[in-house]
Design a protein around this motif. Sequence first.
Motif, PDB file in Angstrom:
ATOM      1  N   TYR A   1       2.158   1.895  -3.339  1.00  0.00           N
ATOM      2  CA  TYR A   1       1.086   2.469  -4.161  1.00  0.00           C
ATOM      3  C   TYR A   1       0.947   3.981  -3.912  1.00  0.00           C
ATOM      4  CZ  TYR A   1      -3.704   3.940  -5.148  1.00  0.00           C
ATOM      5  OH  TYR A   1      -4.794   4.651  -5.558  1.00  0.00           O
ATOM      6  N   TYR A   2       0.924   4.378  -2.641  1.00  0.00           N
ATOM      7  CA  TYR A   2       0.769   5.805  -2.342  1.00  0.00           C
ATOM      8  C   TYR A   2       1.912   6.612  -2.948  1.00  0.00           C
ATOM      9  CZ  TYR A   2      -2.750   4.618   1.235  1.00  0.00           C
ATOM     10  OH  TYR A   2      -3.870   4.176   1.903  1.00  0.00           O
ATOM     11  N   MET A   3       3.112   6.049  -2.901  1.00  0.00           N
ATOM     12  CA  MET A   3       4.282   6.799  -3.347  1.00  0.00           C
ATOM     13  C   MET A   3       4.481   6.754  -4.864  1.00  0.00           C
ATOM     14  SD  MET A   3       5.669   8.365  -0.818  1.00  0.00           S
ATOM     15  CE  MET A   3       7.387   8.750  -1.177  1.00  0.00           C
ATOM     16  N   ALA A   4       3.808   5.823  -5.550  1.00  0.00           N
ATOM     17  CA  ALA A   4       4.042   5.675  -6.998  1.00  0.00           C
ATOM     18  C   ALA A   4       3.460   6.862  -7.754  1.00  0.00           C
ATOM     19  CB  ALA A   4       3.410   4.383  -7.499  1.00  0.00           C
ATOM     20  N   LEU A   5       4.250   7.434  -8.641  1.00  0.00           N
ATOM     21  CA  LEU A   5       3.752   8.569  -9.423  1.00  0.00           C
ATOM     22  C   LEU A   5       2.700   8.103 -10.413  1.00  0.00           C
ATOM     23  CD1 LEU A   5       7.131  10.370  -9.978  1.00  0.00           C
ATOM     24  CD2 LEU A   5       5.204  11.203  -8.610  1.00  0.00           C
TER      25      LEU A   5
ATOM     26  N   SER B   1      -9.794   2.088  -5.334  1.00  0.00           N
ATOM     27  CA  SER B   1      -8.454   1.803  -5.853  1.00  0.00           C
ATOM     28  C   SER B   1      -8.298   0.320  -6.140  1.00  0.00           C
ATOM     29  CB  SER B   1      -7.396   2.245  -4.837  1.00  0.00           C
ATOM     30  OG  SER B   1      -7.572   1.524  -3.621  1.00  0.00           O
TER      31      SER B   1
ATOM     32  N   TYR C   1       0.162  12.181  -0.391  1.00  0.00           N
ATOM     33  CA  TYR C   1      -0.791  11.718  -1.403  1.00  0.00           C
ATOM     34  C   TYR C   1      -2.200  11.685  -0.808  1.00  0.00           C
ATOM     35  CZ  TYR C   1      -3.669   8.511  -4.031  1.00  0.00           C
ATOM     36  OH  TYR C   1      -4.728   7.955  -4.691  1.00  0.00           O
TER      37      TYR C   1
ATOM     38  N   LYS D   1       0.114   5.335 -11.015  1.00  0.00           N
ATOM     39  CA  LYS D   1      -0.506   4.291 -10.222  1.00  0.00           C
ATOM     40  C   LYS D   1      -1.039   3.179 -11.129  1.00  0.00           C
ATOM     41  CE  LYS D   1      -1.096   7.445  -6.376  1.00  0.00           C
ATOM     42  NZ  LYS D   1       0.248   7.241  -5.881  1.00  0.00           N
TER      43      LYS D   1
ATOM     44  N   GLU E   1      -8.043   8.193  -3.764  1.00  0.00           N
ATOM     45  CA  GLU E   1      -8.227   6.795  -4.165  1.00  0.00           C
ATOM     46  C   GLU E   1      -7.307   5.921  -3.328  1.00  0.00           C
ATOM     47  OE1 GLU E   1      -9.256   6.355  -8.734  1.00  0.00           O
ATOM     48  OE2 GLU E   1      -7.600   7.742  -8.445  1.00  0.00           O
ATOM     49  N   GLY E   2      -7.888   4.945  -2.656  1.00  0.00           N
ATOM     50  CA  GLY E   2      -7.094   4.037  -1.830  1.00  0.00           C
ATOM     51  C   GLY E   2      -6.985   4.485  -0.389  1.00  0.00           C
TER      52      GLY E   2
ATOM     53  N   PHE F   1       6.270  12.025  -4.730  1.00  0.00           N
ATOM     54  CA  PHE F   1       5.339  12.341  -3.651  1.00  0.00           C
ATOM     55  C   PHE F   1       6.152  12.691  -2.410  1.00  0.00           C
ATOM     56  CE2 PHE F   1       2.095  10.244  -6.213  1.00  0.00           C
ATOM     57  CZ  PHE F   1       1.062  11.153  -6.052  1.00  0.00           C
TER      58      PHE F   1
ATOM     59  N   PRO G   1      -7.210  -1.699  -0.342  1.00  0.00           N
ATOM     60  CA  PRO G   1      -6.540  -1.580   0.961  1.00  0.00           C
ATOM     61  C   PRO G   1      -7.103  -2.507   2.036  1.00  0.00           C
ATOM     62  CG  PRO G   1      -7.055   0.591   0.079  1.00  0.00           C
ATOM     63  CD  PRO G   1      -7.742  -0.406  -0.812  1.00  0.00           C
TER      64      PRO G   1
ATOM     65  N   LEU H   1       0.829  -1.207   0.000  1.00  0.00           N
ATOM     66  CA  LEU H   1       0.000   0.000   0.000  1.00  0.00           C
ATOM     67  C   LEU H   1       0.867   1.262   0.000  1.00  0.00           C
ATOM     68  CD1 LEU H   1      -3.013   0.441   0.018  1.00  0.00           C
ATOM     69  CD2 LEU H   1      -2.967   0.556   2.491  1.00  0.00           C
ATOM     70  N   ARG H   2       1.957   1.196   0.760  1.00  0.00           N
ATOM     71  CA  ARG H   2       2.869   2.327   0.809  1.00  0.00           C
ATOM     72  C   ARG H   2       3.488   2.582  -0.568  1.00  0.00           C
ATOM     73  NH1 ARG H   2       6.100   5.275   4.432  1.00  0.00           N
ATOM     74  NH2 ARG H   2       8.009   5.754   3.321  1.00  0.00           N
TER      75      ARG H   2
END
Lengths: 626, 157
Positions: A60-64, A284, B127, A66, B141-142, B121, A290, A57-58
């Motif tokens: 995913y959040y950080m990926a520019l 998502s 985010y 997605k 999202e997410g 990010f 999640p 999940l982390r």
Amino acid sequence: MENKEYDVVIVGSGIAGSIVAKTLTQAGKQVLLLEAGLEAGMAFDSEGAYKNYQDYLRSYYMALAKVPNAPYPDIKDAESPNVLDMTQINGKPDTKGYFVQNGPLPFASDYARAAGGTTLHWLGTCLRMLPNDFKMRSKYGQAVDWPIDYEYLKPYYEMAEREIGVSSDVSEQIYPNMGNDFFGKDYVFPMYKIPQSYIDKSFIDGIKGLKVSLNGDVYTPECTSTPQGRNSTPNEKYRYAATVWNKTSQKLELKPFPKESDVYVPVGAIWDPYSGQRCEGNASCVPICPVQAKYNALKTLKSAKKEHLTLLSQAVATQIHIDTSNGNITGVSYKQYPHPDSKDYTTGTAKGKIYVLAANAIENAKILLASGACKTSDQVGRNLMDHTVLLTWGLMKDKVYPFRGPGSTTNIPTFRDGDFRKHHAAWISPIDNWGWGWPTGSPDTDLDHAVSTLNLYGKDLRTYIGDLLSRQLLLHFECEQLPEKTNRVTIDNKYLDNIGNYRPIINYNVADYSLKAFKASKTVSDQIFAGMGVQDYTNYPANEPDYTTYDGQGYVFRGAGHVVGTHCMGTTEKNSVVNRDQQAWDHKNLYLVGAGNMATLGTSNPTLTLAALSFAAAENILKALK
Amino acid sequence: MDKTTAGLDAFLAISVPLTGYSKIALVATGMAQSYLDAVHRVIGTEMTDEYLTLTARILQQTGGKEPALDREIRQQLLASLKYGPLTRNIIQMWYWGAWLPLPPAWMAKYGKGIKGNENHFVSPEAYQQGLIWNAMGSHPEGSKQPGFASWSIAPLS
Ligand SMILES: Cc1cc2nc3c(=O)[nH]c(=O)nc-3n(C[C@H](O)[C@H](O)[C@H](O)COP(=O)(O)OP(=O)(O)OC[C@H]3O[C@@H](n4cnc5c(N)ncnc54)[C@H](O)[C@@H]3O)c2cc1C
Ligand code: SF4
């Protein structure tokens, strides 16, 4: 491990491999499962499973970008394709990513090499195939008929719908030419339908009464709620507790609940059964849910009988060995890597009475080709298919508030079957809930445009974002591809990965049969947009990787992630790789499972069908092991 | 990493007109300090101080009142070759949580030796705290999931 002979050795822990592993171990068989992905992904204890998933999940959040594989580890020793690697192919093979793309068009779908496989990032749409999808040759003079029909698969579809936990209302499931007994009397899904989105409601209202013309015929597009593998409210009428092996009848059966008062309990997250018992609207699902309200194959694998299951991770199957005297398989070689990106590995050979390849269509084909297996038909690797997805997008008159809820909750099934299939592909049209995200990269591309080009800031920016992003509508036209001999996976010593395994070489194109459907579906889209007053923003730039032309018009299509074909089932050893039992014609103790077996594609996302087929394969294996 | 709380008030003060969100809404994201740190990290102390002195002066001279404030933000910040790209980055960071690369021409002129200018990010939280989601009536999202069936009605706010 070297010396132990298992009843069955399975390669791959995606939904196909996990269903076979679960069914066989619960029937008392000893199973070894080889998985190429990381050990951490195989954690089933609460803490380990939770921590690993939080890592996903982390990421995913950080990926520019997605994209589907953004949350999952990019392992050099067991690489996965990535849609970001796709480019136009200009004469020479594109070798930038994991695939070696020979073209002429790049194959546009990916998969995940991690425990649980591609269901980690699937959307979860669970449609059964239509009866005519199995009879394309006799009905429409196209491609081939399957050696099995809808009636054969029907009981296994019910098992698959239980395993995945499909949410849907039977009464709303109306498709063209579905026949009178598509679902069987009194059938219900385990859970009620996932509520349709606010967009769906506006769309359904807007399209009401609209007639569209296509090839001289007039159609009334209908909208139906989409069956999905994500948790909703249990249907108290649903009566099945489990799929079990009946030794006496030599069949798999759905076993009813023991007590009248029992009800279906949604299967939650692998780290905690109470998490994810309902879809919570994270929006998502692709690439990651999640809370694991969406099905993934780890749920199935977790419910395999542990005492009978040996899991070996970071183990990449490379080759199966053939006894030339009788064609039987004698072992599977694998390379086990201690660190994800190092060149080191140890080798081993796993032995069983029966072998099952469940590494997905492209990886299965690679293993077979590397082993010189299943050669009689010369069909291994051929007939690679996907749904080629034409997207159309625009702005609705009113605010419909996308970027909420599951990716899609409604579809237009009207063009899934019909006489037009004599001339062009059928398609299904999901209504997308996530704005223009797929074609244009919304919402951040809209933000950048607003700030950098429109010079907006402050309250004006806020109002602009609020208006534009809440009116975005996106339609998919997911067109079937027919099996073509030249759309194929091959291997070559020139193209090896970090530990010397073959990379898939892909030759891929889209035939006129599907291109005609682009034209036809665009005509339908134009009429829908005009009829509903949608401002059309669709455009197909000529520099996109999968830009193609038909009849003087340019189109851009995308991959659906539906990797199908490559070891199709058929009626003889001459025309196919596996028989109707999913057993390799050339090797009696080898079964292939997954969407690679599918002889044609139809308009259903393939996973429900491959899951149903995997139950059928497990039953055949249990019969053979007797 | 250089960390400083100096300038946080000035940073928040100019962020209010730049984003169109109230100070309380911006503070509530919990991200103000991280975003200021990100600016600081990439462009350094000197230019950050210079920028915040300028923004404070704009707010003071205009008394925060329109239409003067809009004119000054446009003329002194957005139209400035030096501060325009930076201002647009700050706006986008609040809305999306990511640092956008300052353009090559800017780097050539003002950014010699600058590090960390690539697109990234600021953190996983950044985010999740992007203002864009609220602006469009959604949620990241997410994350911050609004619950079963919430998507079948219009957003409540
Ligand atoms: C973005 C996206 C969205 C999708 N949405 C849908 C949808 O809504 N509905 C639908 O029906 N389908 C959907 N699909 C397709 C669906 O995900 C696949 O059909 C399905 O997951 C395939 O299952 P599988 O078990 O056959 O293969 P996989 O899930 O790919 O599993 C294969 C497993 O084998 C392992 N493996 C591979 N090679 C080796 C090796 N050499 N040795 C050992 N192990 C190996 C892999 O690590 C993996 O665990 C989607 C796909 C994508 C990409
Ligand atoms: S909408 Fe959210 S909770 Fe529901 S399945 Fe998708 S990601 Fe999971």
